[in-house]
Enzyme design. Structure first.
Site, PDB file in Angstrom:
ATOM      1  N   LYS A 130      39.363  40.915  37.418  1.00 24.99           N
ATOM      2  CA  LYS A 130      40.568  41.020  38.384  1.00 24.99           C
ATOM      3  C   LYS A 130      41.598  41.986  37.735  1.00 24.99           C
ATOM      4  O   LYS A 130      41.605  42.168  36.600  1.00 24.99           O
ATOM      5  CB  LYS A 130      41.268  39.562  38.535  1.00 24.99           C
ATOM      6  CG  LYS A 130      42.502  39.463  38.946  1.00 24.99           C
ATOM      7  CD  LYS A 130      42.896  37.971  38.928  1.00 24.99           C
ATOM      8  CE  LYS A 130      44.431  37.837  39.910  1.00 24.99           C
ATOM      9  NZ  LYS A 130      44.895  36.318  39.876  1.00 24.99           N
ATOM     10  N   SER A 205      45.394  35.136  44.371  1.00 22.95           N
ATOM     11  CA  SER A 205      45.374  36.622  44.150  1.00 22.95           C
ATOM     12  C   SER A 205      44.265  37.232  43.868  1.00 22.95           C
ATOM     13  O   SER A 205      44.075  38.592  43.740  1.00 22.95           O
ATOM     14  CB  SER A 205      46.250  36.832  43.205  1.00 22.95           C
ATOM     15  OG  SER A 205      46.557  36.208  42.144  1.00 22.95           O
ATOM     16  N   SER A 229      44.768  30.655  42.761  1.00 22.71           N
ATOM     17  CA  SER A 229      44.443  32.000  42.620  1.00 22.71           C
ATOM     18  C   SER A 229      43.127  32.369  42.157  1.00 22.71           C
ATOM     19  O   SER A 229      42.462  33.398  42.444  1.00 22.71           O
ATOM     20  CB  SER A 229      45.185  33.222  41.853  1.00 22.71           C
ATOM     21  OG  SER A 229      46.456  33.287  42.537  1.00 22.71           O
TER      22      SER A 229
END
Length: 529
Positions: A130, A205, A229
């Site tokens: 990420k 996210s 997320s």
């Protein structure tokens, strides 16, 4: 139970802002045409259909080289990323060099396969990371235009631990702007698409992670989760994701910064396509804290107590849970009871009615020294001065803002926040915490919807901004939860469930994930519809 008049005004303001944004967005947003006619190509390399655990075994046994595996994933990323915009920066050349070094190491190893498995359990296996989690030499922007050019100088602890046991990073993936939304969109890298339907969001996210994993462009990855997320992108993209008990996996070297209070609800954890990879990844990522979890304990599912909560009781802020989700959860319960001879008890908690408000309250509590979290408008402007939300909204309408509508909306919503924490909401959280902790104990597992619907169309979360309460409330309770796929909807979109366990009982939800994968088929190739 009822909210105070001031809190009712706050809820009304939130709804009014969402309604206003709906009108503005429909008038001023660009149209996305033709995506429904596209989908990612099907997987055509069998190496992409093997778990990381099995890939590592094949590499150790010289049945396949690390270079072959890494190249297969590079080829897949190059094939699907033009559809997805999930990987925002690759390190393919460096990854191939590292894979070649792995193959040489295996050729020269004299201790045998067992030595390599014990010392380097993921040797030669590619992974994705990420973009808000530091990977040395890679962009460390979290989708913020003003951070363009900032590069990570060190690895975050979870990345370093996975690299230390042989995993090879292929690159970093897209996030929502400043990780503050469940749509993977920013003005630095653009918007990321869902591999099952390019008109749909992959969530956020950790949306880039979910998207590239769901498209078989990665086999394992790393995400972070303070309001869902990891679990929402895992759900929307039909993969597995685990929100770890907070405090187990280090959250250092991530952006945006967080307070000590917020860290109580933040987790870094594994995301992957195959359930058997969750536990070994967590063992590695937990590092020196692995002993706090019973990850080596064999779980007898027949001896667990199972509970299901069908929905949040009808909160006015969230959408009703769809019939498709309720039906697949009913089928899941029926299979569990038939296969294991257990009883799944339905329970309800009236406090879930206030799930979003509870989460929002706890995200803004001061730390022990009385310091409040940095206002979102300040974070949006760093390293410069704070932004003016209304001015940014006007700039956005003229196509001149560096910020997304989601970030601007969050800053606008922050202006409506009650400065003094709600005693009522704190009491509701404490009641819920006590009830759930007592219910789960050390042998209980709870099923709860991860979201009220399948993956929404792009930008639609702006008009249903509080649906993430289904994952966020679990953060506030500081509990571990594993997101598991349960097949596809009639539209071909992933269905799923979050499996919640008691504190430090991560091994229970991970064991249930293995069962659900075997029973419902786990990840499905989005190109094979």
């Amino acid at each position: 139970m009822a909210l105070s008049p001031l809190e009712k005004i706050q809820v009304w303001l939130f709804k009014a802002i969402a309604g206003l944004l709906f009108v503005i967005f429909r008038l001023f947003s660009p149209r996305r045409i033709g995506l429904s006619e596209k989908r990612v190509p099907p997987v055509n390399n069998p190496l992409l259909l093997i778990s990381a655990t099995q890939l590592a075994r094949k590499i150790r046994r010289k049945e396949v080289s690390s270079v072959e595996v890494v190249q297969a994933y590079i080829d897949r990323i190059q094939q699907v990323n033009p559809f997805l915009n999930a990987v925002v920066k690759d390190r393919f050349a460096a990854a191939l060099q590292e894979a070649a070094h792995v193959d040489k190491l295996i050729e020269e190893e004299t201790g045998g396969e067992e030595v390599l498995e014990d010392r380097l359990p993921l040797l030669g296996v590619p992974m994705s990371v990420k973009g808000s989690i530091a990977l040395q030499g890679m962009p460390f922007t979290t989708g913020v235009v003003l951070r363009q050019g900032i590069v990570a100088t060190v690895d975050s602890p979870s990345v370093a631990l996975l690299k230390r046991v042989g995993a090879i990073p292929l690159g970093v993936t897209n996030t929502s702007e400043i990780c503050m939304w469940f749509e993977c969109h920013n003005h630095l890298y653009g918007i990321t698409n869902n591999p099952y339907n390019l008109e749909r969001t992959p969530g956020g996210s950790s949306g880039g992670e979910g998207s590239i994993l769901g498209a078989a462009g990665a086999v394992i990855g790393i995400g972070s989760d303070i309001g869902g997320s990891i679990r929402m992108p895992s759900y929307f993209n039909g993969i597995f994701g685990h929100r770890t008990t907070p405090g187990i996996v280090s959250c250092e070297n991530q952006y945006p910064p967080f307070t000590a209070t917020q860290e109580d609800y933040l987790s870094t954890g594994p995301m992957c396509r195959y359930a058997e990879d969750l536990l070994p990844m967590l063992k590695i990522m937990a590092g020196p804290n692995a002993h706090m979890l019973s990850l080596n304990t064999k779980v007898d599912l027949k001896k667990l107590r199972f509970f299901i909560v069908p929905h949040d009781g009808g909160s006015p802020l969230t959408q009703p849970v769809s019939k498709e989700i309720l039906n697949i959860h009913r089928k899941m319960v029926e299979r569990l009871e038939a296969d294991l001879g257990v009883q799944v008890q339905e329970v309800r908690f009236p406090e879930l009615h206030y799930g979003y408000q509870i989460w929002e309250t706890y995200m803004h509590l001061p730390d022990k020294e009385g310091r409040a979290p940095v206002p979102f408008s300040v974070v949006m402007g760093e390293p410069g001065p704070p932004v003016w939300p209304l001015w940014e909204l006007l700039k956005w309408m003229m196509g001149k803002s560096d910020h997304t509508m989601a970030a601007i909306s969050a800053a606008l919503a922050e202006m409506t926040q009650v400065t003094k924490p709600s005693t009522f909401l704190i009491q509701q959280k404490e009641k819920l915490q006590k009830k759930v902790d007592e219910l789960l104990g050390t042998d209980g597992v709870l099923f709860y919807p991860p979201f009220p619907s399948v993956a929404p169309k792009h930008h639609h979360p702006l008009f249903r901004p509080f649906n993430f309460a289904y994952t966020a409330i679990i953060n506030t309770l500081r509990l571990p939860a594993t997101q598991c796929p349960l097949g596809l909807s009639e539209e071909g979109l992933p269905l799923g469930v979050q499996v919640v366990a008691g504190k430090l009982q991560d091994h229970l939800s991970l064991a249930v994930a293995l069962y659900l994968e075997k029973t419902f088929g786990g990840w499905r190739d989005p190109g094979a519809k």
